[in-house]
Scaffold this active site. Structure first.
Site, short mmCIF file in Angstrom:
data_model
loop_
_atom_site.label_atom_id
_atom_site.label_comp_id
_atom_site.label_asym_id
_atom_site.label_seq_id
_atom_site.Cartn_x
_atom_site.Cartn_y
_atom_site.Cartn_z
N ASP A 130 -2.09 1.83 -4.90
CA ASP A 130 -3.38 2.22 -4.33
C ASP A 130 -4.42 1.13 -4.56
O ASP A 130 -4.31 0.33 -5.50
CB ASP A 130 -3.87 3.53 -4.94
CG ASP A 130 -2.95 4.70 -4.60
OD1 ASP A 130 -2.32 4.65 -3.52
OD2 ASP A 130 -2.85 5.63 -5.42
N HIS B 69 0.81 -1.22 0.00
CA HIS B 69 0.00 0.00 0.00
C HIS B 69 0.85 1.27 0.00
O HIS B 69 0.33 2.37 -0.19
CB HIS B 69 -0.94 0.00 1.21
CG HIS B 69 -2.28 0.59 0.91
ND1 HIS B 69 -2.48 1.58 -0.03
CD2 HIS B 69 -3.52 0.33 1.42
CE1 HIS B 69 -3.76 1.90 -0.07
NE2 HIS B 69 -4.41 1.15 0.79
#
Length: 433
Positions: free
Chosen positions: A409, A405
């Site tokens: 995204d 992350h």
């Protein structure tokens, strides 16, 4: 009498230390010149250390699992007459040459923990007479002898395992890893050793198992994972796969994996953030143009990740052939070190074991890992082409993707999987070019 100090040689490529994964000698043993001393594992490979001299072992560096520095004492040997105090430089050069041609680090993992072979006893100078033996009672023919070290035999006896039931390694010798595989494969069937109760066992985490533990811990500690799962209709893909297999001739049999890899490589150009490696210390993400696809593979020694180089340039038949070749090389311990490094994206599949959904751990420093799950048949509403709907039996598969992350995204991961889904559900596009 003299003493010979064998120091761990410099094996190059920036290696500063190595782990002891197996001893072949113990203090008090006699070792012959070129006899095996120990197996040492680096980040590159496992290499066998051999004695430059003959003599009696008077000290060893540590226990299995200990890590020692290059240049430190590995073994001290007492020799007859005068002997050089240190290993000659040529011995280190021989080790460097051998490690460059060695198989990868899992090759000797199966030998970890084996007891040292006992030195052969010298034959008596003269024949010794003995009384004639008493006639032995008739017995059934003995089963074929199973090759195994004393340590493996002792462990099998403690576990109540008949070595004749254990599939040996390719060289025909049963090793600890073969016992581990036997226990693993039979545990679900209620396996119990003789006596009805299995004793507790302490297993030291060394070698490849330690590398896996360290890599997985580092991945979970440093990477903020998130996982996205989508259901995909693979009915048309499975139908096409069956048709291709029916007319494949001498080509390898297609599984789901080469078709999935082909779809991944066709989808990735629009999502370069997924085919990437993240150097978090330098703060640099390298987005790769070529797809070097890692293929998580279960081996007797543990999980390994052989790499399909330039997967984007291979058709489905070439992918199928390379998948089989690399998997066999990893399991047999013959894969080269360059075939086990440099992946830019990894696929992990449990095959027939499947699962409803998985949350795979990223193969650091990559930023994503893809996991297909089990195919199931379920009723599903489908359009009939005339504005109506009907219920049909369809083949459905959940596809998981875990991402880093910090650099990927959720929108990117979901968009990639949806694009991949469209290609899988319209499989003719896989053969369009």
């Amino acid at each position: 009498m003299g003493t010979y100090t064998f120091r761990l040689p410099d094996i190059g490529e920036g290696i500063a230390e190595a782990e002891i994964v197996a001893w072949h000698v113990a203090v008090g043993d006699t070792v012959e010149e070129d006899g095996r001393l120990a197996d040492m594992m680096t980040d590159k490979a496992t290499v066998e250390m051999e004695s430059p001299v003959s003599g009696k072992v008077v000290s060893v560096a540590g226990e299995v699992g200990d890590v020692i520095a290059i240049g430190s004492t590995l073994v001290v040997i007492e020799t007859e007459g005068d002997a050089a105090a240190e290993a000659p430089a040529t011995r280190a050069e021989e080790v460097v040459e051998r490690i460059e041609n060695e198989t990868p680090q899992a090759v000797n993992e199966e030998r970890a923990g084996e007891a040292a072979p006992e030195p052969a006893a010298p034959p008596p100078a003269e024949p010794v007479s003995s009384p004639a033996p008493k006639p032995a009672p008739a017995v059934a023919p003995a089963p074929a002898k199973v090759l195994a070290s004393p340590a493996v035999r002792a462990r099998a006896a403690d576990l109540g395992i008949d070595l004749g039931q254990v599939a040996p390694s390719e060289e025909g010798r049963v090793r600890h890893a073969d016992l581990d595989a036997f226990l693993s494969y039979n545990s679900s069937g209620g396996y119990r050793p003789a006596g009805g109760k299995r004793a507790d066992e302490q297993v030291k985490v060394i070698g490849l198992r330690r590398r896996i533990a360290e890599n997985m811990a580092a991945a979970k500690r440093n990477i903020p994972h998130f996982t996205y799962v989508e259901e995909i209709d693979v009915t048309a893909l499975e139908d096409m796969r069956a048709q291709l297999n029916a007319g494949r001739g001498d080509k390898p049999k297609l599984t789901m994996l080469p078709l999935l890899i082909a779809a991944i490589t066709k989808t990735l150009p629009a999502f370069p953030m997924l085919n990437a490696r993240y150097d978090d210390e330098a703060g640099v993400v390298t987005r790769h143009g070529d797809v070097h696809l890692g293929m998580a593979t279960q081996t007797p020694g543990g999980l390994m990740v052989p790499v399909i180089r330039d997967a984007q340039d291979r058709n489905i038949w070439q992918l199928a052939r390379e998948i089989v070749r690399l998997a066999e090389a990893a399991r047999s311990g013959t894969a080269k070190s360059e075939e086990l490094s440099g992946s830019t994206l990894t696929v992990t599949s449990l095959g027939p074991l499947g699962g409803v959904a998985t949350t795979p751990v990223i193969n650091r420093p990559e930023v994503a890992i893809i996991g297909p799950n089990r195919i199931v048949e379920r009723p599903m509403f489908v359009t009939d082409g005339m504005g109506g709907e009907r219920i049909e039996k369809r083949k459905l598969m959940n596809l998981s993707i875990s991402c880093d992350h910090r650099v990927v995204d959720g929108w990117d991961a979901a968009s990639f999987v949806q694009a991949l889904r469209k290609l899988i559900e319209t499989p003719v596009l896989l053969l369009a070019d």
